[in-house]
Design a protein around this motif. Structure first.
Motif: not given
Lengths: 219, 344
Positions: A8, A11-12, A23, A26-28, A30
């Motif tokens: 994760m 990806r961030m 993105l 979205e990742l934050s 998640q």
């Protein structure tokens, strides 16, 4: 679990480097949904990505527009994650700097980049703005109990006023209380030495490193 | 050997160099605008002072004439700032002081998408534009042998003076449509301003675009925006029958191949760029520069003479300061520079 977390963060970090603010958002979210530590996500995901962007900037792979877009993406993530931080991170022991563009000049792109990279590195940066008189640098540095005074100019016409900041510090007998660093288009390390500044850096990434060196902390 | 000293008037000499013809020695000039040479020493001698001279054509003419006669620069260079264009297009200007040049107090528009487009004829309605045009008219009529150079702020720098610069730089990448629309609009306005200058009798147009550096934009955006719109402007100036000089700031390493694509009649560069190398790599380019302005401000006449001789040995086509002069540059240092060139 550790694996997913590391993936994760990676990806961030990649999303920051790719300037992909959607993105990052979205990742934050998640991160929050999966109860991953928000501070760790900022530190190992977002900040890491911004450091990589700074590296690319230094290598002249990225230029100012790219670096600014990476910073925007980082801020999107920080805005989402910050309310979920568990109190521990707002670092009371952060080093403090005042930064500004010296009087006579309103070009602040360079100053803003230095501020950005120093904040990424963990400094608390008080932004005085642009076209700031020499005396105000000193007064604000005193009031804020800053460790560092950062002065920027893009114009040859305003370089003398940088020396004025240092002269005021000397006159008041407080030169030793602050480290002073200077930068900007027409400035050189020779000029910095001539006016008695503690350091010069030629770009924002280098400025951030210099700030750490001058204040005795190494990231 | 043919004795050619004083073969040409300063105007003939500069125009010949700009059209790649032979001359007996390079001209030594300072084009105004970003390279304003109205220094404090000159103003204190004559009493024709800034900031008043930014607004008043008789003062502006007098100061431009003082600068020419006292510094030895072989041209008139106006205006004395790079804020006129942004003023017409809506930004708030701080006119500075005797020592300190005017600056943009606040850019008018938060983003490129917010620009309220004005008609180019707004330029004729602006007082400072009229002071500049009248000055050009007076000087070029009174002193036909001295080239009058009209300085423009380049398209990217003007755009970054009317749009919040941090936002604008991001938009160059993120919102190309609005960015191109903004810079194209600004360029059309600059072309109109150039037209007014040419109609008033200007001999050369000089364009400095300090926001359009390789360090800031990188090679891709330098080509896409800076080179494209500088060329649009230069091509339009050429159609008016007038040569154009372009000054590129910065170290230029990232964008060196692109400078060969510029249509200007001479390329002026910062002090850290080797003009000799540029001449070796791109023999077709007329070079201008590039005496360090830090040297001019802080070193001695002797040191300046030595450095100038080096530039002369390298056959730089037009001798000039490398960047904007500090207004506290000593007059005697500038004289050392111009004397070495003119006494050859």
């Amino acid at each position: 679990m550790a694996d997913t977390k590391e993936i994760m963060f990676q990806r961030m970090s990649d999303a920051i480097v790719d300037m992909d603010d959607d993105l990052v958002a979205e990742l934050s979210h998640q991160v929050i949904d999966e109860s991953i530590d928000a501070f760790e996500a900022i530190d190992k995901g977002l900040t890491k990505g911004m450091e990589r962007a700074g590296q690319l900037f230094e290598e002249e792979e990225y230029f100012v527009p790219e670096l600014l877009m990476c910073a925007d993406a980082m801020n999107v993530g920080i805005d989402i994650l910050k309310p979920h931080m568990k109190g521990n991170a707002s670092g009371s022991e952060k080093k403090k700097a005042v930064i500004g563009v010296i009087e006579g000049d309103t070009h602040d792109i360079g100053k803003n980049l230095v501020k950005l990279m120093m904040e990424t590195g963990g400094f608390e940066v008080i932004d005085l703005g642009r076209d700031i008189p020499a005396a105000e640098f000193v007064e604000r540095a005193k009031a804020e109990k800053a460790d560092l005074i950062c002065i920027s100019t893009l114009m040859t016409t305003t370089m003398d006023a940088m020396a004025e900041v240092i002269n005021i510090l000397k006159e008041q007998g407080i030169r030793e209380q602050f480290k002073v660093m200077v930068g900007g288009g027409p400035i050189s390390s020779g000029f910095a030495a001539k006016i008695g500044a503690d350091g010069y850096s030629k770009n924002a990434a280098e400025a951030s490193r210099l700030a750490f060196e001058l204040t005795g902390i190494f990231p | 050997m043919i004795e050619m000293s004083d073969a040409f008037s300063p105007k003939e000499r500069l125009l010949r160099v700009l059209s790649s013809q032979k001359v007996e020695r390079p001209p030594v000039i300072c084009p105004g605008g970003m390279m304003n040479s109205a220094i404090v020493d000159v103003m204190e001698k004559t009493g024709h002072e800034l900031p008043a001279a930014h607004h008043d054509d008789s003062l502006m003419s007098a100061l431009a004439f003082d600068v020419h006669t006292l510094t030895g620069f072989e041209n008139f260079g106006i205006p004395f700032c790079m804020t006129v264009e942004a003023e017409v297009l809506g930004s708030e200007i701080n006119y500075g002081t005797l020592e300190c040049e005017p600056k943009i107090q606040k850019e008018k528009f938060p983003t490129a998408a917010d620009i309220v487009f004005k008609e180019p004829k707004e330029f004729e309605k602006n007082n400072r534009v009229n002071a500049i045009l009248n000055t050009i008219h007076t000087l070029s009529a009174k002193h036909p042998d001295v080239p009058t150079i009209g300085s423009l702020t380049g398209p990217i720098s003007t755009a970054a003076s009317i749009i919040d610069p941090m936002m604008f730089l991001k938009q160059l990448r993120k919102d190309k449509e609005n960015s191109h629309r903004a810079v194209d609009y600004v360029t059309d306005c600059l072309i109109h301003f150039a037209r007014l200058m040419v109609d008033s009798g200007v001999h050369v147009i000089s364009i400095a675009d300090p926001t359009a550096t390789g360090e800031i934009l990188g090679p891709k955006m330098f080509d896409e925006y800076a080179v494209y719109y500088l060329n649009k402007l230069v091509d339009a100036v050429h159609k008016m029958g007038v040569p154009a000089i372009v000054h590129i700031c910065g170290r230029m390493e990232a964008v060196k191949p692109s400078v060969a694509d510029l249509h200007s009649n001479a390329l002026s560069v910062d002090a850290f760029v080797s003009l000799k190398k540029i001449m070796d790599e791109y023999p077709g380019i007329n070079t201008m520069g590039n005496l360090s302005t830090i040297l001019l401000e802080f070193s001695s006449p002797e040191k300046i003479m030595k450095t100038t001789e080096l530039l002369l040995r390298n056959n730089i086509h037009i001798m000039a300061p490398a960047c904007g002069l500090s207004t506290s540059t000593p007059l005697e240092n500038i004289n050392a520079f111009t004397d070495v060139v003119t006494n050859q």
